[in-house]
Scaffold this active site. Structure first.
Site, PDB file in Angstrom:
ATOM      1  N   GLU A 195       0.848  -1.194   0.000  1.00 37.49           N
ATOM      2  CA  GLU A 195       0.000   0.000   0.000  1.00 37.49           C
ATOM      3  C   GLU A 195       0.879   1.239   0.000  1.00 37.49           C
ATOM      4  O   GLU A 195       2.108   1.139   0.096  1.00 37.49           O
ATOM      5  CB  GLU A 195      -0.935  -0.012   1.227  1.00 37.49           C
ATOM      6  CG  GLU A 195      -1.975  -1.115   1.156  1.00 37.49           C
ATOM      7  CD  GLU A 195      -2.864  -1.207   2.380  1.00 37.49           C
ATOM      8  OE1 GLU A 195      -2.999  -0.215   3.108  1.00 37.49           O
ATOM      9  OE2 GLU A 195      -3.409  -2.300   2.614  1.00 37.49           O
ATOM     10  N   HIS A 242      -8.706   9.236   3.716  1.00 36.90           N
ATOM     11  CA  HIS A 242      -8.331   8.153   2.797  1.00 36.90           C
ATOM     12  C   HIS A 242      -8.586   8.654   1.384  1.00 36.90           C
ATOM     13  O   HIS A 242      -9.653   9.201   1.107  1.00 36.90           O
ATOM     14  CB  HIS A 242      -9.148   6.897   3.076  1.00 36.90           C
ATOM     15  CG  HIS A 242      -8.558   5.677   2.454  1.00 36.90           C
ATOM     16  ND1 HIS A 242      -8.544   5.483   1.088  1.00 36.90           N
ATOM     17  CD2 HIS A 242      -7.931   4.604   2.984  1.00 36.90           C
ATOM     18  CE1 HIS A 242      -7.940   4.337   0.813  1.00 36.90           C
ATOM     19  NE2 HIS A 242      -7.555   3.787   1.958  1.00 36.90           N
ATOM     20  N   ARG A 298      -0.457   8.637   2.065  1.00 40.23           N
ATOM     21  CA  ARG A 298      -1.848   9.073   1.923  1.00 40.23           C
ATOM     22  C   ARG A 298      -2.072  10.573   1.932  1.00 40.23           C
ATOM     23  O   ARG A 298      -2.939  11.084   1.235  1.00 40.23           O
ATOM     24  CB  ARG A 298      -2.646   8.514   3.093  1.00 40.23           C
ATOM     25  CG  ARG A 298      -3.362   7.319   2.698  1.00 40.23           C
ATOM     26  CD  ARG A 298      -4.141   6.766   3.815  1.00 40.23           C
ATOM     27  NE  ARG A 298      -4.104   5.336   3.590  1.00 40.23           N
ATOM     28  CZ  ARG A 298      -4.549   4.453   4.424  1.00 40.23           C
ATOM     29  NH1 ARG A 298      -5.043   4.823   5.575  1.00 40.23           N
ATOM     30  NH2 ARG A 298      -4.486   3.184   4.114  1.00 40.23           N
ATOM     31  N   HIS A 315     -10.907   9.367   7.622  1.00 40.52           N
ATOM     32  CA  HIS A 315     -10.675   7.922   7.767  1.00 40.52           C
ATOM     33  C   HIS A 315     -10.076   7.538   9.116  1.00 40.52           C
ATOM     34  O   HIS A 315     -10.455   6.531   9.706  1.00 40.52           O
ATOM     35  CB  HIS A 315      -9.731   7.500   6.637  1.00 40.52           C
ATOM     36  CG  HIS A 315      -9.400   6.042   6.606  1.00 40.52           C
ATOM     37  ND1 HIS A 315     -10.344   5.077   6.367  1.00 40.52           N
ATOM     38  CD2 HIS A 315      -8.213   5.386   6.756  1.00 40.52           C
ATOM     39  CE1 HIS A 315      -9.764   3.886   6.373  1.00 40.52           C
ATOM     40  NE2 HIS A 315      -8.478   4.043   6.635  1.00 40.52           N
ATOM     41  N   ARG A 355      -0.271   8.613   9.373  1.00 40.88           N
ATOM     42  CA  ARG A 355      -0.088   7.170   9.592  1.00 40.88           C
ATOM     43  C   ARG A 355       0.234   6.440   8.289  1.00 40.88           C
ATOM     44  O   ARG A 355      -0.396   6.668   7.258  1.00 40.88           O
ATOM     45  CB  ARG A 355      -1.378   6.587  10.174  1.00 40.88           C
ATOM     46  CG  ARG A 355      -1.367   5.082  10.299  1.00 40.88           C
ATOM     47  CD  ARG A 355      -2.646   4.596  10.938  1.00 40.88           C
ATOM     48  NE  ARG A 355      -3.788   4.796  10.094  1.00 40.88           N
ATOM     49  CZ  ARG A 355      -4.336   3.840   9.328  1.00 40.88           C
ATOM     50  NH1 ARG A 355      -3.827   2.622   9.309  1.00 40.88           N
ATOM     51  NH2 ARG A 355      -5.390   4.102   8.599  1.00 40.88           N
TER      52      ARG A 355
HETATM   53  P1  FAD Z   1     -12.723   0.035  17.026  1.00 46.24           P
HETATM   54  O1  FAD Z   1     -12.492  -1.178  16.254  1.00 46.24           O
HETATM   55  O2  FAD Z   1     -13.306   1.184  16.300  1.00 46.24           O
HETATM   56  O3  FAD Z   1     -13.674  -0.312  18.256  1.00 46.24           O
HETATM   57  C1  FAD Z   1     -14.242   0.714  19.037  1.00 46.24           C
HETATM   58  C2  FAD Z   1     -15.115   0.095  20.097  1.00 46.24           C
HETATM   59  O4  FAD Z   1     -15.399   1.046  21.112  1.00 46.24           O
HETATM   60  C3  FAD Z   1     -16.477  -0.390  19.621  1.00 46.24           C
HETATM   61  O5  FAD Z   1     -16.732  -1.644  20.216  1.00 46.24           O
HETATM   62  C4  FAD Z   1     -17.468   0.633  20.175  1.00 46.24           C
HETATM   63  O6  FAD Z   1     -18.748   0.130  20.452  1.00 46.24           O
HETATM   64  C5  FAD Z   1     -16.761   0.980  21.473  1.00 46.24           C
HETATM   65  N1  FAD Z   1     -17.156   2.293  22.009  1.00 46.24           N
HETATM   66  C6  FAD Z   1     -16.835   3.519  21.537  1.00 46.24           C
HETATM   67  N2  FAD Z   1     -17.387   4.463  22.313  1.00 46.24           N
HETATM   68  C7  FAD Z   1     -18.066   3.829  23.285  1.00 46.24           C
HETATM   69  C8  FAD Z   1     -18.861   4.257  24.384  1.00 46.24           C
HETATM   70  N3  FAD Z   1     -19.086   5.556  24.641  1.00 46.24           N
HETATM   71  N4  FAD Z   1     -19.420   3.325  25.173  1.00 46.24           N
HETATM   72  C9  FAD Z   1     -19.240   1.992  24.929  1.00 46.24           C
HETATM   73  N5  FAD Z   1     -18.499   1.529  23.916  1.00 46.24           N
HETATM   74  C10 FAD Z   1     -17.925   2.443  23.103  1.00 46.24           C
HETATM   75  N6  FAD Z   1      -6.262  -0.093   9.624  1.00 46.24           N
HETATM   76  C11 FAD Z   1      -5.285  -0.943   9.237  1.00 46.24           C
HETATM   77  O7  FAD Z   1      -4.263  -1.080   9.922  1.00 46.24           O
HETATM   78  N7  FAD Z   1      -5.456  -1.686   8.113  1.00 46.24           N
HETATM   79  C12 FAD Z   1      -6.546  -1.594   7.321  1.00 46.24           C
HETATM   80  O8  FAD Z   1      -6.669  -2.293   6.331  1.00 46.24           O
HETATM   81  C13 FAD Z   1      -7.564  -0.665   7.693  1.00 46.24           C
HETATM   82  N8  FAD Z   1      -8.654  -0.499   6.916  1.00 46.24           N
HETATM   83  C14 FAD Z   1      -9.664   0.322   7.361  1.00 46.24           C
HETATM   84  C15 FAD Z   1     -10.836   0.418   6.610  1.00 46.24           C
HETATM   85  C16 FAD Z   1     -11.897   1.177   7.084  1.00 46.24           C
HETATM   86  C17 FAD Z   1     -13.152   1.282   6.266  1.00 46.24           C
HETATM   87  C18 FAD Z   1     -11.779   1.863   8.319  1.00 46.24           C
HETATM   88  C19 FAD Z   1     -12.920   2.665   8.854  1.00 46.24           C
HETATM   89  C20 FAD Z   1     -10.609   1.781   9.045  1.00 46.24           C
HETATM   90  C21 FAD Z   1      -9.541   1.021   8.579  1.00 46.24           C
HETATM   91  N9  FAD Z   1      -8.362   0.919   9.299  1.00 46.24           N
HETATM   92  C22 FAD Z   1      -7.380   0.058   8.889  1.00 46.24           C
HETATM   93  C23 FAD Z   1      -8.234   1.538  10.617  1.00 46.24           C
HETATM   94  C24 FAD Z   1      -8.508   0.479  11.686  1.00 46.24           C
HETATM   95  O9  FAD Z   1      -9.538  -0.370  11.250  1.00 46.24           O
HETATM   96  C25 FAD Z   1      -8.928   1.103  12.999  1.00 46.24           C
HETATM   97  O10 FAD Z   1      -8.052   2.127  13.343  1.00 46.24           O
HETATM   98  C26 FAD Z   1      -8.900   0.061  14.108  1.00 46.24           C
HETATM   99  O11 FAD Z   1      -9.673  -1.050  13.729  1.00 46.24           O
HETATM  100  C27 FAD Z   1      -9.409   0.635  15.399  1.00 46.24           C
HETATM  101  O12 FAD Z   1      -9.550  -0.410  16.330  1.00 46.24           O
HETATM  102  P2  FAD Z   1      -9.927  -0.090  17.836  1.00 46.24           P
HETATM  103  O13 FAD Z   1      -9.956  -1.382  18.540  1.00 46.24           O
HETATM  104  O14 FAD Z   1      -9.064   0.989  18.343  1.00 46.24           O
HETATM  105  O15 FAD Z   1     -11.405   0.551  17.744  1.00 46.24           O
HETATM  106  C1  SIN Z   2      -6.993   0.468   3.111  1.00 45.51           C
HETATM  107  O1  SIN Z   2      -7.234  -0.727   3.001  1.00 45.51           O
HETATM  108  O2  SIN Z   2      -6.723   1.211   2.169  1.00 45.51           O
HETATM  109  C2  SIN Z   2      -7.017   1.054   4.476  1.00 45.51           C
HETATM  110  C3  SIN Z   2      -5.784   0.689   5.157  1.00 45.51           C
HETATM  111  C4  SIN Z   2      -5.571   1.524   6.364  1.00 45.51           C
HETATM  112  O3  SIN Z   2      -6.365   2.401   6.692  1.00 45.51           O
HETATM  113  O4  SIN Z   2      -4.533   1.310   6.986  1.00 45.51           O
END
Ligand code: FAD
Ligand code: SIN
Length: 531
Positions: A115, A243, A290, A351, A386
């Site tokens: 990527e 993104h 990005r 994003h 990032r």
């Molecule tokens: P999340 O997975 O967002 O989980 C948040 C949790 O907190 C949820 O369970 C929610 O219910 C809970 N929560 C929030 N507020 C409250 C509240 N007030 N009370 C109770 N619960 C709450 N990153 C990569 O490294 N590779 C990728 O390929 C990639 N692709 C992506 C594609 C998309 C479409 C998106 C949106 C993001 C992508 N990212 C990618 C970024 C990555 O997915 C996220 O940064 C990462 O998954 C965040 O994980 P997390 O555990 O921190 O939070």
């Molecule tokens: C993507 O698959 O392009 C998202 C990857 C990322 O947010 O790290």
């Protein structure tokens, strides 16, 4: 309710911390709280994959470190980058042992994607639905641990600190301590007091502050806003990553992502005249980091007066594309686009939040007994921008580090007594939802139009004035109305908007994801903006 370990969030960060902690302390009680269903997270939508060094012949830790530092544009903490990259491979191996499956070649070797900003192929993925696979595997692994309970549909409203015992807490209070949280149980509609020895915030990002975002509706920056209200430290919120290639589909929110891995496999960005424009902006063309690609697209759209550009995949091998990106293929076809014969319309969308709750190398926040990891945290890995697929990696590495360092706190603390119940005096049922929904729309418009990919001093000033008004009105509503998730989310998003604008106003330079035409140069001073 009392629980030894309280985890807010069921994405990759919260779930992997829970597994680590359950293994370490099988007799402890571990509670995961999530505001909707346990699998509704940013994690579930991750597409491209998780970065790590696997190909020892061509790749190395040093190369991954350098790519991360280059993307971060001078603001990464080098020790953090080195530890995440070096510890990352073992953490991914553990996740594979917990059951996550990544695509392999016939000889058993992993298929490695590439990527933007990566000098080598190093991204493990599960087709184009990596996050869904990770979320599935972790939730399934959790089921084995009797001492972990997940409470869904429970909205955490605020952290409990000395403030709730009647003490004055300010930014300079030496040891602000977290005793647990107040949470709105959406089944009973009551606010419950949940006390803990250790609390972990794994609440994810805040893309919903913008009108166009790839983030699901849960991404409202709740953890960041709660820490700010509790007088903890937040940093570098101005670095919101857009993104480059979300599917352009007017009226549809959140936007469907077209993973950067498509460009890694040869997809080419073209403007409305069909010109491949990236070579004008960067020698790395479509695979530049990005911030550069998103700004280039923004410039092309403004110059040509269009609302999107195109991603051209017509020249790619159809069988390979279908095998790697079945989800994208299906989505495109569902809206009448055949990527083998038509170009895909794409535009940038908010994003990822590179800044967030400031933590040290062990995931400790500035508030005692409170840890943070995943997207809500600012560990120093990402700096000003990032590197793609480093987010899932950071969440895993820091979940492990938080689990290691929260052990001491678990062993040395007890539950706080005398915490008062939530006070609903003087509040009544909300009468008009429009007061919340309209303010949310206004906030998202302000942020998208004034605090987007390109900023100016005047736009930031205007944004702040308008946020001030929204803040006043919403605080008034909050004081007089029974709390609801919608009201709390609006309140949190206004706080996050304020933190992004304030950070952007303090940063008198352009660096990484923050570009201000009134300060187009990089300053010699490398600084993190802490609020
Ligand atoms: P999340 O997975 O967002 O989980 C948040 C949790 O907190 C949820 O369970 C929610 O219910 C809970 N929560 C929030 N507020 C409250 C509240 N007030 N009370 C109770 N619960 C709450 N990153 C990569 O490294 N590779 C990728 O390929 C990639 N692709 C992506 C594609 C998309 C479409 C998106 C949106 C993001 C992508 N990212 C990618 C970024 C990555 O997915 C996220 O940064 C990462 O998954 C965040 O994980 P997390 O555990 O921190 O939070
Ligand atoms: C993507 O698959 O392009 C998202 C990857 C990322 O947010 O790290």
């Amino acid at each position: 309710m009392n629980t030894d370990f309280l985890i807010i969030g069921s994405g990759i960060a919260g779930l992997s911390y829970a597994i680590k902690t359950a293994e370490k302390f099988p007799d402890s009680t571990i509670t995961i709280i999530t505001k909707t269903r346990s699998d509704e997270t940013n994690t579930k939508y991750a597409q491209g994959g998780i970065a790590g060094v696997w190909d020892q012949d061509n790749d190395s830790h040093q190369k991954h470190i350098e790519d991360t530092l280059i993307a971060g544009d001078g603001l990464c903490k080098e020790d953090i980058v080195a530890l995440v990259v070096k510890e990352g491979t073992d953490r991914i191996k553990e996740m594979i042992e917990w059951g996550a499956k990544f695509d392999r070649h016939e000889d058993g070797l992993y298929k490695l994607g590439k990527e933007g900003g990566h000098s080598e192929h190093r991204i493990l993925h599960h087709k184009d639905v990596t996050g869904q696979e990770i979320e599935r595997a972790l939730l399934q692994a959790i089921e084995q641990y009797k001492n972990i309970q997940i409470i869904n549909h429970c909205f955490v409203v605020d952290l409990i600190t000395q403030h709730h015992l009647g003490f004055l807490v300010t930014k300079s209070t030496p040891t602000i301590t977290c005793y647990g949280v107040y949470a709105l149980n959406l089944q009973t509609n009551e606010i419950e007091t949940i006390l803990s020895r250790v609390t972990l915030l794994a609440t994810g990002g805040c893309g919903q502050a913008y009108r166009t975002t790839t983030n699901p509706t849960i991404a409202t920056g709740d953890g960041i806003a709660m820490v700010y209200r509790a007088k903890g430290r937040i940093e570098n919120m101005e670095f919101i990553q857009f993104h480059p290639t979300a599917l352009f589909e007017p009226g549809v929110s959140p936007s469907f992502l077209i993973t950067e891995a498509v460009r890694g496999d040869g997809g080419i960005l073209r403007n409305n005249r069909g010109e491949a424009f990236m070579e004008k902006y960067d020698s790395r063309k479509d695979l530049a980091p990005r911030d550069i690609v998103a700004r280039a697209i923004d410039q092309e759209m403004k110059k040509n007066g269009t609302e999107h550009v195109y991603l051209d995949c017509r020249h790619l091998d159809q069988a390979k594309f279908a095998a790697h990106f079945p989800n994208i293929l299906e989505k495109c076809k569902s809206i009448g686009i055949d990527p083998f014969h038509q170009m895909i319309p794409v535009a940038p969308a908010a994003h990822y939040s590179c800044g967030g709750i400031q933590t040290d190398a062990e995931g400790k926040t500035s508030i005692h007994r409170l840890f943070a990891c995943g997207e809500c945290a600012s560990t120093g890995l990402h700096g000003a921008n990032r590197l793609a697929s480093n987010s899932l990696l950071e969440a895993l590495v820091f979940a492990h580090r938080c689990a290691e360092s929260s052990s001491n706190i678990y062993n040395s603390t007890s539950f706080e007594k005398n915490i008062p119940a939530w006070n609903t005096k003087g509040t009544s049922e909300p009468k008009e939802m429009i007061l919340i929904t309209q303010s949310l729309k206004e906030l998202q418009l302000i942020m998208s139009d004034y605090v987007g990919i390109v900023r100016t001093d005047v736009r930031l000033q205007r944004a702040m004035k308008r946020l001030d008004l929204l803040f006043e009105e919403t605080e008034e509503l909050y004081r007089s109305t029974k709390v609801s998730p919608q009201l709390c989310e609006l309140r949190n998003l206004i706080t996050v908007g304020y933190l992004i604008v304030k950070g952007a106003q303090f940063r008198k330079e352009s660096r990484g994801l923050h570009y201000n035409t009134d300060h187009p140069e990089k300053s010699n001073l490398l600084q993190n903006i802490v609020l």
